[in-house]
Design an enzyme around this catalytic site. Sequence first.
Site, short mmCIF file in Angstrom:
data_model
loop_
_atom_site.label_atom_id
_atom_site.label_comp_id
_atom_site.label_asym_id
_atom_site.label_seq_id
_atom_site.Cartn_x
_atom_site.Cartn_y
_atom_site.Cartn_z
N HIS A 42 -10.65 -9.22 -3.17
CA HIS A 42 -10.97 -8.61 -4.12
C HIS A 42 -11.40 -9.25 -4.96
O HIS A 42 -11.97 -10.35 -5.13
CB HIS A 42 -10.03 -7.99 -4.85
CG HIS A 42 -8.77 -9.22 -4.50
ND1 HIS A 42 -7.60 -8.59 -6.21
CD2 HIS A 42 -7.98 -9.73 -4.33
CE1 HIS A 42 -7.67 -10.21 -6.35
NE2 HIS A 42 -6.50 -10.08 -5.12
N CYS A 43 -11.69 -8.37 -5.82
CA CYS A 43 -12.89 -9.43 -6.94
C CYS A 43 -10.99 -10.16 -8.49
O CYS A 43 -10.39 -9.03 -8.62
CB CYS A 43 -13.13 -8.36 -8.36
SG CYS A 43 -14.79 -8.68 -9.00
N HIS B 41 1.38 6.15 7.62
CA HIS B 41 1.58 7.47 8.99
C HIS B 41 1.06 8.65 9.78
O HIS B 41 0.13 9.35 9.00
CB HIS B 41 3.09 7.83 8.93
CG HIS B 41 3.64 9.34 10.20
ND1 HIS B 41 4.58 9.12 10.76
CD2 HIS B 41 3.36 10.63 9.60
CE1 HIS B 41 4.56 10.32 10.93
NE2 HIS B 41 4.67 11.12 10.66
N HIS C 133 2.54 8.00 4.13
CA HIS C 133 4.58 9.21 3.95
C HIS C 133 4.90 8.98 2.97
O HIS C 133 6.24 9.89 2.47
CB HIS C 133 4.98 8.86 5.32
CG HIS C 133 5.75 10.04 5.72
ND1 HIS C 133 6.73 10.37 5.25
CD2 HIS C 133 5.43 10.83 7.30
CE1 HIS C 133 6.87 11.41 5.67
NE2 HIS C 133 5.81 11.72 7.13
N GLU D 241 6.82 4.94 14.23
CA GLU D 241 6.38 6.12 13.20
C GLU D 241 5.67 5.98 11.87
O GLU D 241 4.87 6.54 11.86
CB GLU D 241 7.81 6.83 13.05
CG GLU D 241 8.44 6.41 12.16
CD GLU D 241 10.41 7.40 11.59
OE1 GLU D 241 9.52 8.70 11.96
OE2 GLU D 241 11.20 6.74 11.73
N THR D 242 6.35 4.86 11.21
CA THR D 242 5.70 4.69 10.01
C THR D 242 5.58 3.44 9.78
O THR D 242 6.27 2.67 9.43
CB THR D 242 6.14 5.34 8.75
OG1 THR D 242 6.70 7.04 9.06
CG2 THR D 242 5.76 5.36 7.31
N ASP E 198 -11.84 -12.66 -4.61
CA ASP E 198 -11.09 -13.58 -3.61
C ASP E 198 -10.38 -13.14 -2.74
O ASP E 198 -10.23 -12.26 -2.14
CB ASP E 198 -9.76 -13.41 -4.62
CG ASP E 198 -8.69 -13.94 -4.37
OD1 ASP E 198 -8.54 -14.51 -3.71
OD2 ASP E 198 -7.76 -13.19 -4.77
N HIS F 284 -8.03 -13.55 0.80
CA HIS F 284 -6.58 -13.78 1.32
C HIS F 284 -6.95 -14.50 1.86
O HIS F 284 -5.60 -14.99 2.94
CB HIS F 284 -5.95 -12.38 1.08
CG HIS F 284 -5.98 -11.70 -0.11
ND1 HIS F 284 -4.80 -10.90 0.07
CD2 HIS F 284 -6.20 -11.96 -1.61
CE1 HIS F 284 -4.43 -11.16 -1.55
NE2 HIS F 284 -5.35 -11.66 -2.19
N MET G 79 -12.57 -2.65 -6.06
CA MET G 79 -13.18 -3.52 -6.11
C MET G 79 -12.37 -4.26 -5.21
O MET G 79 -11.92 -5.66 -5.40
CB MET G 79 -13.71 -4.31 -7.71
CG MET G 79 -15.30 -4.87 -6.96
SD MET G 79 -16.28 -5.94 -8.81
CE MET G 79 -17.09 -6.01 -7.48
N HIS H 175 -18.68 -11.05 -12.46
CA HIS H 175 -17.39 -10.17 -10.73
C HIS H 175 -18.17 -12.14 -9.66
O HIS H 175 -18.35 -12.29 -10.14
CB HIS H 175 -18.58 -9.00 -10.02
CG HIS H 175 -18.90 -7.87 -10.36
ND1 HIS H 175 -17.25 -7.06 -10.69
CD2 HIS H 175 -19.11 -7.42 -11.29
CE1 HIS H 175 -18.35 -6.30 -11.60
NE2 HIS H 175 -19.50 -6.09 -11.66
N HIS I 210 -11.02 -4.93 -12.69
CA HIS I 210 -11.88 -4.11 -11.30
C HIS I 210 -10.92 -3.38 -10.20
O HIS I 210 -11.60 -3.18 -9.47
CB HIS I 210 -12.51 -5.56 -10.88
CG HIS I 210 -13.60 -6.05 -12.27
ND1 HIS I 210 -14.74 -6.57 -12.11
CD2 HIS I 210 -12.94 -6.02 -13.63
CE1 HIS I 210 -15.33 -6.51 -13.16
NE2 HIS I 210 -14.05 -6.93 -13.82
#
Length: 406
Positions: free
Chosen positions: A198-199, A319, A370, A343-344, A161, A163, A214, A158, A209
Amino acid sequence: MSKYVNPGLIPTSRRNVLRGSLLAGAAAAAAGIGHAAVRPAPAPKVSIPGMPLVRTGEKVEAASNAKPADLSGYTRVKQELVAPPFAPKHDQVAKGGPKIIEITMETREVLLTVDEDTGAQIWALTYNGSVPGPLIIAHEGDMIELTLRNPETSVMEHNIDFHASTGALGGGGLTHVYPGEETVLRWKATKPGVFTYHCAPGGAMIPYHVCHGMNGAIMVLPRDGLKDGAGNPLRYDSIAYIGEQDFYLPVDEDGNYKTYEAAGDDYADSVEAMRSLKPTHCVFNGSVGALTGENALKAKVGDTVLMIHNQANRDTRPHLIGGHGDYVWEAGSFTDAPLTGLETWLCRGGSAMAAMYTFRQPGVYAYVNHNLIEAALLGATAHFVVEGQWDNELMEQVVAPRPYGA
């Protein structure tokens, strides 16, 4: 609820087949080559331009041109990570100078029940045993110092990363740990916002993964806290951390979900299922009902809640039924002014975002993807249960349902 199972070690030869090669995967991606399968490969000595550390088989070497980090002026603090949907203790406005925030995460391969009604299960690949992994919180200018541990009982390699970080494939190139290993990565939080992690072991193992759970999110707050478009301070009473996970569970010829003895046993079947791009489940926090019923999120009228939504793989459309996004950082960046009154909102695949809302009525609020097919049929629903006094000025049932007509 997650059920922890110790799968034990499988033969080294088979474990090697399951190990992804980050470098091979990156080279293949650059060349436009897909991975039909993951093959065992030797670990030759490699050199990656611009990467200060490189893995060379059984050891890690420092590049000769690495610039030492200046840690003067930093104070060390430990952050105790907590399971989702909760957030670790933190200051909304930074106190004092920059910090080196020490955290520890353990990669765990656990048997997770995705849907109790159907018996659907998956050998989830996790950070600290939860889907999503725990929320990390820092301020701009702080450093994150992560100890990443992979227990001896694990089957797979494993890594992680971030971001939010800069360089070395988000730290993925410096954090490959095989079963029984640990590594320490330190990186500077230079960009305020919410970000996914994430992996990413390499090749086909990256989606394998990520689609096995993950992934998680980190929030990097501005040092002076969140603000609206006019520069006024924004405060929240609590955080609701929601990780949306798409699962691709293999089924047999009769349409029943397959079961597997140990993590990794489903690799070939899962890759085939993922190729369909049709998830069998889209769930919040690991399983159907993880945030409804007794597990529903709690608030009171007047409470301001910061909803952090993470989706590491595909676009989604959060939403809040009965409410709104008062302030929404749709792309995740706190450097940009928030959108208002939505709203969304869109959470792009491979990212996290944040929305703030002050509850004004009591009752049950459904927080959904939604794409209502995914919300109602695949599991992407959470509930906020809000206590307080009803305000008829905002809504009132003037006439209860009654017969009409002849």
